[in-house]
Design a protein around this motif. Structure first.
Motif, PDB file in Angstrom:
ATOM      1  N   UNK A   1      23.269  30.266  46.984  1.00 34.08           N
ATOM      2  CA  UNK A   1      24.403  30.743  46.719  1.00 34.08           C
ATOM      3  C   UNK A   1      24.426  32.322  46.418  1.00 34.08           C
ATOM      4  N   UNK A   2      25.768  32.868  46.744  1.00 40.47           N
ATOM      5  CA  UNK A   2      25.892  34.346  46.625  1.00 40.47           C
ATOM      6  C   UNK A   2      26.851  34.430  45.466  1.00 40.47           C
ATOM      7  N   UNK A   3      26.824  35.733  45.205  1.00 42.07           N
ATOM      8  CA  UNK A   3      27.783  36.065  43.923  1.00 42.07           C
ATOM      9  C   UNK A   3      28.789  37.199  44.344  1.00 42.07           C
ATOM     10  N   UNK A   4      29.707  37.405  43.895  1.00 39.18           N
ATOM     11  CA  UNK A   4      30.680  38.356  43.915  1.00 39.18           C
ATOM     12  C   UNK A   4      30.274  39.313  42.484  1.00 39.18           C
ATOM     13  N   UNK A   5      30.009  40.394  42.855  1.00 40.95           N
ATOM     14  CA  UNK A   5      29.479  41.352  41.635  1.00 40.95           C
ATOM     15  C   UNK A   5      30.691  42.536  41.523  1.00 40.95           C
ATOM     16  N   UNK A   6      31.355  42.412  40.400  1.00 43.63           N
ATOM     17  CA  UNK A   6      32.291  43.492  40.123  1.00 43.63           C
ATOM     18  C   UNK A   6      31.677  44.372  39.417  1.00 43.63           C
ATOM     19  N   UNK A   7      32.060  45.733  39.972  1.00 36.95           N
ATOM     20  CA  UNK A   7      31.372  46.980  39.257  1.00 36.95           C
ATOM     21  C   UNK A   7      32.484  47.997  38.294  1.00 36.95           C
ATOM     22  N   UNK A   8      31.987  48.546  37.367  1.00 36.59           N
ATOM     23  CA  UNK A   8      32.782  49.200  36.400  1.00 36.59           C
ATOM     24  C   UNK A   8      33.287  50.364  37.315  1.00 36.59           C
ATOM     25  N   UNK A   9      34.596  50.829  36.786  1.00 40.83           N
ATOM     26  CA  UNK A   9      35.312  52.075  37.355  1.00 40.83           C
ATOM     27  C   UNK A   9      35.915  52.563  36.393  1.00 40.83           C
ATOM     28  N   UNK A  10      36.502  53.914  36.482  1.00 37.76           N
ATOM     29  CA  UNK A  10      37.364  54.738  35.540  1.00 37.76           C
ATOM     30  C   UNK A  10      38.857  54.740  35.892  1.00 37.76           C
ATOM     31  N   UNK A  11      39.302  53.695  36.669  1.00 39.05           N
ATOM     32  CA  UNK A  11      40.550  53.727  37.290  1.00 39.05           C
ATOM     33  C   UNK A  11      41.351  52.818  36.726  1.00 39.05           C
ATOM     34  N   UNK A  12      40.892  51.573  36.967  1.00 42.19           N
ATOM     35  CA  UNK A  12      41.578  50.297  36.651  1.00 42.19           C
ATOM     36  C   UNK A  12      41.441  50.002  35.080  1.00 42.19           C
ATOM     37  N   UNK A  13      42.605  49.483  34.451  1.00 41.32           N
ATOM     38  CA  UNK A  13      42.727  48.989  33.076  1.00 41.32           C
ATOM     39  C   UNK A  13      42.240  47.647  32.798  1.00 41.32           C
ATOM     40  N   UNK A  14      42.141  47.555  31.769  1.00 43.17           N
ATOM     41  CA  UNK A  14      41.437  45.890  31.190  1.00 43.17           C
ATOM     42  C   UNK A  14      42.337  44.973  31.779  1.00 43.17           C
ATOM     43  N   UNK A  15      43.709  45.052  31.226  1.00 43.36           N
ATOM     44  CA  UNK A  15      44.633  44.222  31.604  1.00 43.36           C
ATOM     45  C   UNK A  15      44.814  43.803  33.316  1.00 43.36           C
ATOM     46  N   UNK A  16      44.702  44.917  34.073  1.00 42.17           N
ATOM     47  CA  UNK A  16      44.813  44.693  35.447  1.00 42.17           C
ATOM     48  C   UNK A  16      43.595  43.812  36.014  1.00 42.17           C
ATOM     49  N   UNK A  17      42.479  44.596  35.346  1.00 43.67           N
ATOM     50  CA  UNK A  17      41.188  43.538  35.864  1.00 43.67           C
ATOM     51  C   UNK A  17      41.318  42.379  35.505  1.00 43.67           C
ATOM     52  N   UNK A  18      41.609  41.805  34.048  1.00 45.32           N
ATOM     53  CA  UNK A  18      41.828  40.562  33.811  1.00 45.32           C
ATOM     54  C   UNK A  18      42.750  39.772  34.652  1.00 45.32           C
ATOM     55  N   UNK A  19      43.905  40.272  34.942  1.00 47.57           N
ATOM     56  CA  UNK A  19      45.055  39.749  35.960  1.00 47.57           C
ATOM     57  C   UNK A  19      44.409  39.487  37.152  1.00 47.57           C
ATOM     58  N   UNK A  20      43.782  40.259  37.805  1.00 42.62           N
ATOM     59  CA  UNK A  20      43.087  40.180  39.046  1.00 42.62           C
ATOM     60  C   UNK A  20      42.131  38.865  39.124  1.00 42.62           C
ATOM     61  N   UNK A  21      41.083  38.895  37.976  1.00 36.96           N
ATOM     62  CA  UNK A  21      40.337  37.904  38.004  1.00 36.96           C
ATOM     63  C   UNK A  21      41.132  36.409  37.898  1.00 36.96           C
ATOM     64  N   UNK A  22      41.767  36.589  37.118  1.00 40.27           N
ATOM     65  CA  UNK A  22      42.681  35.199  37.017  1.00 40.27           C
ATOM     66  C   UNK A  22      43.307  34.633  38.350  1.00 40.27           C
TER      67      UNK A  22
END
Length: 91
Positions: free
Chosen positions: A20-41
């Protein structure tokens, strides 16, 4: 070839196929919490609660495994996350 060598060879093949492999998501200083949440959904098919938890982990830990599976299944999802401007890779 001995029986032990043959069994080990079969195990090696099975292990590689089911790895199995994993998608690792990294922190950045650009995207908002809401945008990241919506993207993951939308991309990773998370529930809103799961997406929020991953987003908090990314924020505080710097990274989080957001999806696990076979490489070929994760490739398109990781590409979509990258197209959205998120920092992600498959490990």
């Amino acid at each position: 070839m001995s029986t032990i060598e043959k069994i080990q060879e079969e195990l090696d093949v099975l292990t590689e196929e089911t790895r199995k492999h994993e998608i690792i998501l990294y922190n950045d200083d650009v995207n908002t919490f809401d945008f990241v949440i919506d993207s993951l959904v939308s991309v990773c098919e998370h529930t809103p609660e799961q997406a929020e938890q991953c987003t908090v982990l990314v924020h505080y830990k710097g990274k989080c495994a957001v999806k696990t599976g076979e490489y070929k299944d994760l490739e398109s999802k990781c590409s979509k996350l990258l197209q959205l401007g998120l920092s992600a890779e498959i490990l």
